[in-house]
Design an enzyme around this catalytic site. Structure first.
Site, PDB file in Angstrom:
ATOM      1  N   GLU A 174      54.892 -57.997 103.726  1.00  0.00           N
ATOM      2  CA  GLU A 174      54.870 -57.050 102.503  1.00  0.00           C
ATOM      3  C   GLU A 174      55.127 -58.099 101.723  1.00  0.00           C
ATOM      4  O   GLU A 174      55.621 -59.103 101.703  1.00  0.00           O
ATOM      5  CB  GLU A 174      55.843 -56.031 103.051  1.00  0.00           C
ATOM      6  CG  GLU A 174      56.127 -55.228 102.008  1.00  0.00           C
ATOM      7  CD  GLU A 174      57.715 -54.093 101.871  1.00  0.00           C
ATOM      8  OE1 GLU A 174      58.488 -54.957 103.212  1.00  0.00           O
ATOM      9  OE2 GLU A 174      58.130 -53.834 101.032  1.00  0.00           O
ATOM     10  N   LYS A 188      53.670 -46.521 100.935  1.00  0.00           N
ATOM     11  CA  LYS A 188      54.437 -46.647 101.407  1.00  0.00           C
ATOM     12  C   LYS A 188      54.717 -45.319 100.759  1.00  0.00           C
ATOM     13  O   LYS A 188      55.328 -45.126 100.119  1.00  0.00           O
ATOM     14  CB  LYS A 188      55.449 -47.843 101.390  1.00  0.00           C
ATOM     15  CG  LYS A 188      56.490 -48.268 101.565  1.00  0.00           C
ATOM     16  CD  LYS A 188      57.522 -49.664 101.182  1.00  0.00           C
ATOM     17  CE  LYS A 188      59.178 -49.616 102.527  1.00  0.00           C
ATOM     18  NZ  LYS A 188      59.469 -51.251 101.483  1.00  0.00           N
ATOM     19  N   CYS A 191      57.103 -52.101 106.152  1.00  0.00           N
ATOM     20  CA  CYS A 191      58.280 -52.365 105.623  1.00  0.00           C
ATOM     21  C   CYS A 191      60.050 -50.537 106.931  1.00  0.00           C
ATOM     22  O   CYS A 191      59.504 -50.369 107.614  1.00  0.00           O
ATOM     23  CB  CYS A 191      59.309 -52.758 105.256  1.00  0.00           C
ATOM     24  SG  CYS A 191      60.662 -53.935 105.044  1.00  0.00           S
TER      25      CYS A 191
END
Lengths: 297, 297
Positions: free
Chosen positions: A44, A117, A156
């Site tokens: 990331e 995300k 993540c």
């Protein structure tokens, strides 16, 4: 038809200077290419240090459009090495709208798709809600079709949510992929650090098992100081890994040094495993509507 | 307020003769009581051998009402030892409607609640769809309030489904509990047997981590022949375990012998962990409606 792909993740140190981060990434990508890799997964926000340790407006200058310098770097690498690459950028979509975005490049360097995300964390030293607008329903949880397979790319904090993994699986993802930047607070005890690292591995392995899908989870390494000087910084814990469709470890980086994590994935095994343990046949979808509730009081 | 409870699971061999199974269970329950246990968890269908290895109408004779002999045995044990007991029965609800049901008894021997297995498996040697009607929406995925906490009791095949665990957590469950009867096909390779056992542990540990809840998973041991003689029978693999709310192992039975698995659970840690890693704050419930789909074509 045989559907075996060679995959690699790049667990690396990142720098304040993007050019220096690209250089380090290029070194490892070339190594993966030499090993015949079809698919490379970056960690990331690999172009920079993890700026979310503090909330400072100047860090928005690091953001780039979907075709900015980091995208151009990744595209060129994909084309040069004839491989699919999953990368990660701090995206500037518009003034005031910034995302934490994964980009997927095809072997010819074209953009196959992107993912913004969806779950944004916020806890001490990980102040992401300041920087990143959560992804909206387009593209949402949507796997990206590539020449090596349909990739369920998330980022993540998404990795803690079984719902995201399941939605990707229900849409035909053949691999779950999580670029990550997670690390330890040096002030925590060794026992707490171990529980956190093992939980990080365990929850993603759980998605692998529950969906009969391989998982590729690639994490940052190295110590990065807190730019504000308020905390003792973050020790990124590495331990990147790749599982097969029964959650079995194909590779696990048992340390915090820079490294490639590599594996061969037989995508045909997914259906074999689903025939032995047919979870998808039996889901009680008549009872799942309350999953859209925050809490069921 | 301190909320520490002592829990134990009973990993045992079962017999064709119910009285013999009760006797064995009583032995281990007494042992747990001696150790000061507040909550005992039995394995799935602990009154009999695992009859679902074959489809034979005569086995419906084993079914009992909610207050049948196995319920009476469990109720008496709970009262005698002043503990909460989670047991499991083959339930006869009506002619033609049979369930795989977990029963929860309070310290005074009263029935605190029950759960009817929602996901019913069916694969070679585990022909449960013949015997068990899936649980319907009452009680559905509903935790059971007891004096030791709110128990999210499900049964065996449910353990592969993140949705069930999540629904229990959203309804305030403080522990996830899975009575189980799962084992190996002797004809599988050692590698496949290990992958299956590790997946069984891993998926439930994943629920523990994703929901910040302890998990108690109790499995049968011993070899049971296939009554029909068609297969080589099942080697129940034991490996019962208990995790804390970060998925950390508090105990893991590293073998296939009869044993108690015991742990102390600090139920206050659940909220502490949820403050460090606040997953429930961030669930993208606006995007989860498609979880009610069988597949998203």
């Amino acid at each position: 038809m045989k559907r075996t792909i060679k995959v690699a993740g790049i667990q690396q140190v990142c720098f304040e200077d993007k050019a220096k981060s690209y250089e380090r990434s290029a070194h490892w990508i070339a190594q993966a290419a030499q090993n015949g890799t079809d698919l490379v997964v970056m960690q990331e926000l690999h172009a920079t240090q993890y700026f979310c340790q503090t909330e400072e407006a100047r860090f928005f200058d690091l953001a780039e459009p979907l075709d900015g310098p980091t995208a151009q770097f990744l595209s060129a690498q994909a084309k040069q090495h004839n491989m699919v690459i999953v990368g990660s950028i701090f995206e500037r979509r518009a003034a005031g709208i910034y995302h934490n975005t994964a980009l997927v490049f095809e072997r010819d360097g074209t953009l196959a798709g992107f993912y913004r995300k969806m779950h944004i964390p916020d806890d001490p030293a990980f102040y992401e809600k300041y920087y990143f607008t959560p992804g909206d329903d387009e593209p949402g949880f949507e796997p990206i079709q590539t020449s090596v397979g349909k990739l369920g790319v998330m980022v993540c904090w998404d990795q803690w949510y079984p719902e995201g993994a399941r939605l990707m699986a229900l849409k035909g993802a053949e691999v779950l992929i999580y670029p990550t930047a997670i690390g330890w607070d040096r002030d925590d005890t060794n026992e707490e650090q171990t529980r956190q690292k093992d939980a990080w591995i365990g929850v993603q392995r759980g998605h692998s098992i529950a969906n009969n899908l391989p998982v590729i989870a690639i994490n940052r390494v190295g110590y990065e100081a807190d730019p504000s000087g308020h905390t003792t910084g973050i020790e990124f814990w590495g331990h990147s890994f790749i599982t097969g469709p029964q959650g079995e470890f194909l590779t696990l980086a048992e340390h915090q040094n820079e490294t490639l994590v590599e594996a061969e994935l037989d995508l045909n095994r997914i259906e074999q495993v689903r025939r032995i343990w047919p979870y998808f046949r039996d889901r009680r979808i008549d009872q799942f509507a309350p999953l859209t509730k925050r809490y069921i009081d």
